[in-house]
Enzyme design. Structure first.
Site, PDB file in Angstrom:
ATOM      1  N   CYS A 192       0.825  -1.441  -0.036  1.00 43.48           N
ATOM      2  CA  CYS A 192       0.067  -0.158   0.069  1.00 43.48           C
ATOM      3  C   CYS A 192       1.131   1.693   0.116  1.00 43.48           C
ATOM      4  O   CYS A 192       0.324   2.434  -0.054  1.00 43.48           O
ATOM      5  CB  CYS A 192      -1.422  -0.050   1.442  1.00 43.48           C
ATOM      6  SG  CYS A 192       0.188   0.032   2.959  1.00 43.48           S
ATOM      7  N   ASP A 203       2.438   2.130   2.624  1.00 44.80           N
ATOM      8  CA  ASP A 203       2.485   3.209   4.005  1.00 44.80           C
ATOM      9  C   ASP A 203       3.882   2.971   4.494  1.00 44.80           C
ATOM     10  O   ASP A 203       4.754   2.257   4.076  1.00 44.80           O
ATOM     11  CB  ASP A 203       1.587   2.355   4.530  1.00 44.80           C
ATOM     12  CG  ASP A 203      -0.416   3.055   4.267  1.00 44.80           C
ATOM     13  OD1 ASP A 203      -0.810   4.073   3.080  1.00 44.80           O
ATOM     14  OD2 ASP A 203      -1.351   2.013   4.455  1.00 44.80           O
ATOM     15  N   CYS A 223      -2.592   3.679   7.394  1.00 43.47           N
ATOM     16  CA  CYS A 223      -4.323   3.127   7.830  1.00 43.47           C
ATOM     17  C   CYS A 223      -4.422   3.328   9.332  1.00 43.47           C
ATOM     18  O   CYS A 223      -3.953   2.472  10.625  1.00 43.47           O
ATOM     19  CB  CYS A 223      -4.526   1.851   6.702  1.00 43.47           C
ATOM     20  SG  CYS A 223      -4.228   0.089   7.173  1.00 43.47           S
ATOM     21  N   CYS A 277      -1.059  -5.300   6.865  1.00 42.13           N
ATOM     22  CA  CYS A 277      -1.062  -4.366   7.589  1.00 42.13           C
ATOM     23  C   CYS A 277       0.073  -4.080   8.756  1.00 42.13           C
ATOM     24  O   CYS A 277       0.715  -3.660   9.460  1.00 42.13           O
ATOM     25  CB  CYS A 277      -2.189  -3.117   7.817  1.00 42.13           C
ATOM     26  SG  CYS A 277      -3.235  -3.566   6.045  1.00 42.13           S
TER      27      CYS A 277
HETATM   28 FE1  FES Z   1      -1.173   0.447   4.423  1.00 38.54          FE
HETATM   29 FE2  FES Z   1      -3.209  -0.653   6.648  1.00 38.54          FE
HETATM   30  S1  FES Z   1      -3.639  -0.375   4.640  1.00 38.54           S
HETATM   31  S2  FES Z   1      -0.863  -0.046   6.037  1.00 38.54           S
END
Ligand code: FES
Length: 141
Positions: A34, A36, A59, A103
Protein backbone atom coordinates in the site's frame (compact mmCIF):
# COMPACT_ATOMS: atom_id res chain seq x y z
CA UNK A 1 -15.73 -8.67 9.02
CA UNK A 2 -15.96 -5.74 11.38
CA UNK A 3 -13.06 -4.56 13.49
CA UNK A 4 -12.86 -5.88 17.04
CA UNK A 5 -13.38 -3.57 20.00
CA UNK A 6 -9.69 -3.81 20.80
CA UNK A 7 -8.71 -2.72 17.29
CA UNK A 8 -11.09 0.23 17.51
CA UNK A 9 -9.74 1.16 20.94
CA UNK A 10 -6.09 1.11 19.82
CA UNK A 11 -7.01 2.98 16.62
CA UNK A 12 -8.95 5.68 18.47
CA UNK A 13 -6.52 5.89 21.42
CA UNK A 14 -3.16 4.72 20.14
CA UNK A 15 -0.53 4.12 22.82
CA UNK A 16 3.06 5.32 22.55
CA UNK A 17 2.65 7.64 19.56
CA UNK A 18 5.27 10.20 18.63
CA UNK A 19 8.90 10.90 17.97
CA UNK A 20 11.42 9.96 20.68
CA UNK A 21 14.29 12.44 20.89
CA UNK A 22 16.57 10.29 23.06
CA UNK A 23 15.94 6.97 21.30
CA UNK A 24 19.01 4.80 20.75
CA UNK A 25 17.39 2.74 17.99
CA UNK A 26 15.10 3.73 15.11
CA UNK A 27 13.66 1.67 12.31
CA UNK A 28 11.60 2.74 9.33
CA UNK A 29 9.89 0.31 7.01
CA UNK A 30 7.49 0.64 4.11
CA UNK A 31 4.65 -1.60 3.08
CA UNK A 32 5.08 -2.56 -0.57
CA UNK A 33 1.40 -3.40 -0.90
CA UNK A 34 0.00 0.00 0.00
CA UNK A 35 3.03 2.31 0.22
CA UNK A 36 2.38 3.15 3.87
CA UNK A 37 5.32 3.88 6.19
CA UNK A 38 6.03 2.99 9.81
CA UNK A 39 8.75 4.39 12.05
CA UNK A 40 9.58 2.82 15.41
CA UNK A 41 11.78 4.33 18.14
CA UNK A 42 13.27 2.36 21.04
CA UNK A 43 15.28 3.31 24.10
CA UNK A 44 17.34 0.37 25.29
CA UNK A 45 19.13 0.09 28.64
CA UNK A 46 20.88 -3.08 29.80
CA UNK A 47 19.29 -5.06 26.98
CA UNK A 48 15.77 -4.01 28.06
CA UNK A 49 13.41 -1.87 25.99
CA UNK A 50 12.75 0.88 28.52
CA UNK A 51 10.65 2.95 26.16
CA UNK A 52 9.16 2.63 22.69
CA UNK A 53 7.14 4.87 20.40
CA UNK A 54 5.96 4.87 16.81
CA UNK A 55 4.83 7.18 14.05
CA UNK A 56 3.04 6.04 10.93
CA UNK A 57 1.65 7.20 7.64
CA UNK A 58 -0.58 4.16 7.66
CA UNK A 59 -4.15 3.00 7.90
CA UNK A 60 -6.19 2.36 11.05
CA UNK A 61 -5.14 -1.29 11.19
CA UNK A 62 -1.47 -0.26 11.03
CA UNK A 63 -2.02 2.23 13.85
CA UNK A 64 -3.84 -0.33 16.01
CA UNK A 65 -1.30 -3.10 15.46
CA UNK A 66 1.65 -0.78 16.13
CA UNK A 67 0.01 0.56 19.26
CA UNK A 68 -0.55 -2.98 20.57
CA UNK A 69 2.94 -4.09 19.51
CA UNK A 70 4.58 -1.24 21.44
CA UNK A 71 2.62 -2.22 24.53
CA UNK A 72 3.72 -5.84 24.11
CA UNK A 73 7.47 -5.09 23.86
CA UNK A 74 7.77 -2.31 26.44
CA UNK A 75 9.87 -3.55 29.37
CA UNK A 76 10.89 -6.69 27.49
CA UNK A 77 14.40 -7.85 26.64
CA UNK A 78 15.60 -7.43 23.07
CA UNK A 79 15.45 -11.21 22.61
CA UNK A 80 11.82 -11.34 23.71
CA UNK A 81 10.90 -8.35 21.53
CA UNK A 82 12.43 -10.08 18.52
CA UNK A 83 10.12 -13.06 19.09
CA UNK A 84 7.00 -10.91 18.69
CA UNK A 85 5.18 -11.84 15.49
CA UNK A 86 2.47 -10.00 13.64
CA UNK A 87 0.24 -13.04 14.34
CA UNK A 88 0.68 -12.61 18.10
CA UNK A 89 -0.19 -8.93 17.80
CA UNK A 90 -3.29 -9.74 15.76
CA UNK A 91 -4.37 -12.32 18.33
CA UNK A 92 -3.94 -9.76 21.09
CA UNK A 93 -6.27 -7.49 19.12
CA UNK A 94 -8.85 -10.30 18.66
CA UNK A 95 -8.07 -10.53 14.95
CA UNK A 96 -8.01 -8.43 11.80
CA UNK A 97 -9.95 -8.81 8.55
CA UNK A 98 -7.88 -10.87 6.05
CA UNK A 99 -7.36 -7.90 3.72
CA UNK A 100 -5.72 -6.04 6.61
CA UNK A 101 -3.21 -8.72 7.64
CA UNK A 102 -0.47 -7.05 5.61
CA UNK A 103 -0.85 -3.89 7.71
CA UNK A 104 0.14 -5.79 10.87
CA UNK A 105 3.44 -6.86 9.33
CA UNK A 106 4.66 -3.26 9.39
CA UNK A 107 4.88 -3.22 13.18
CA UNK A 108 6.84 -6.48 13.40
CA UNK A 109 9.24 -5.33 10.70
CA UNK A 110 9.68 -1.86 12.25
CA UNK A 111 10.56 -3.38 15.65
CA UNK A 112 13.18 -5.61 14.04
CA UNK A 113 14.55 -2.65 12.06
CA UNK A 114 14.78 -0.51 15.22
CA UNK A 115 16.60 -3.28 17.12
CA UNK A 116 18.99 -3.73 14.17
CA UNK A 117 19.70 0.00 14.28
CA UNK A 118 20.36 -0.22 18.02
CA UNK A 119 22.89 -3.03 17.55
CA UNK A 120 24.62 -1.14 14.72
CA UNK A 121 24.94 1.97 16.90
CA UNK A 122 26.66 -0.24 19.50
CA UNK A 123 29.09 -1.40 16.83
CA UNK A 124 27.52 -4.88 16.78
CA UNK A 125 26.47 -6.70 13.61
CA UNK A 126 22.70 -7.27 14.11
CA UNK A 127 22.41 -10.14 11.62
CA UNK A 128 23.05 -13.00 14.11
CA UNK A 129 20.37 -11.58 16.43
CA UNK A 130 17.80 -10.16 14.08
CA UNK A 131 18.47 -12.01 10.80
CA UNK A 132 16.94 -10.47 7.75
CA UNK A 133 13.92 -8.28 8.36
CA UNK A 134 11.19 -10.59 7.03
CA UNK A 135 9.29 -9.88 3.87
CA UNK A 136 5.55 -9.43 4.21
CA UNK A 137 4.00 -12.76 3.17
CA UNK A 138 0.55 -11.23 3.06
CA UNK A 139 1.81 -8.61 0.60
CA UNK A 140 2.46 -11.35 -1.97
CA UNK A 141 -1.25 -12.13 -2.16
FE1 FES B 1 -1.29 0.36 4.35
FE2 FES B 1 -2.83 -0.76 6.14
S1 FES B 1 -3.39 -0.21 4.12
S2 FES B 1 -0.75 -0.29 6.32
Amino acid sequence: MAYSEKVMDHFANPRNVGEMKDANGMGEVGNPKCGDIMRMYIKVENNIIKDVSFMTFGCGAAIATSSMATEMIKGKSLDDALKLTNKAVMEALDGLPPVKVHCSVLAEQAIKAAISDYYRRQGIDPTPFVGEVPECEACEL
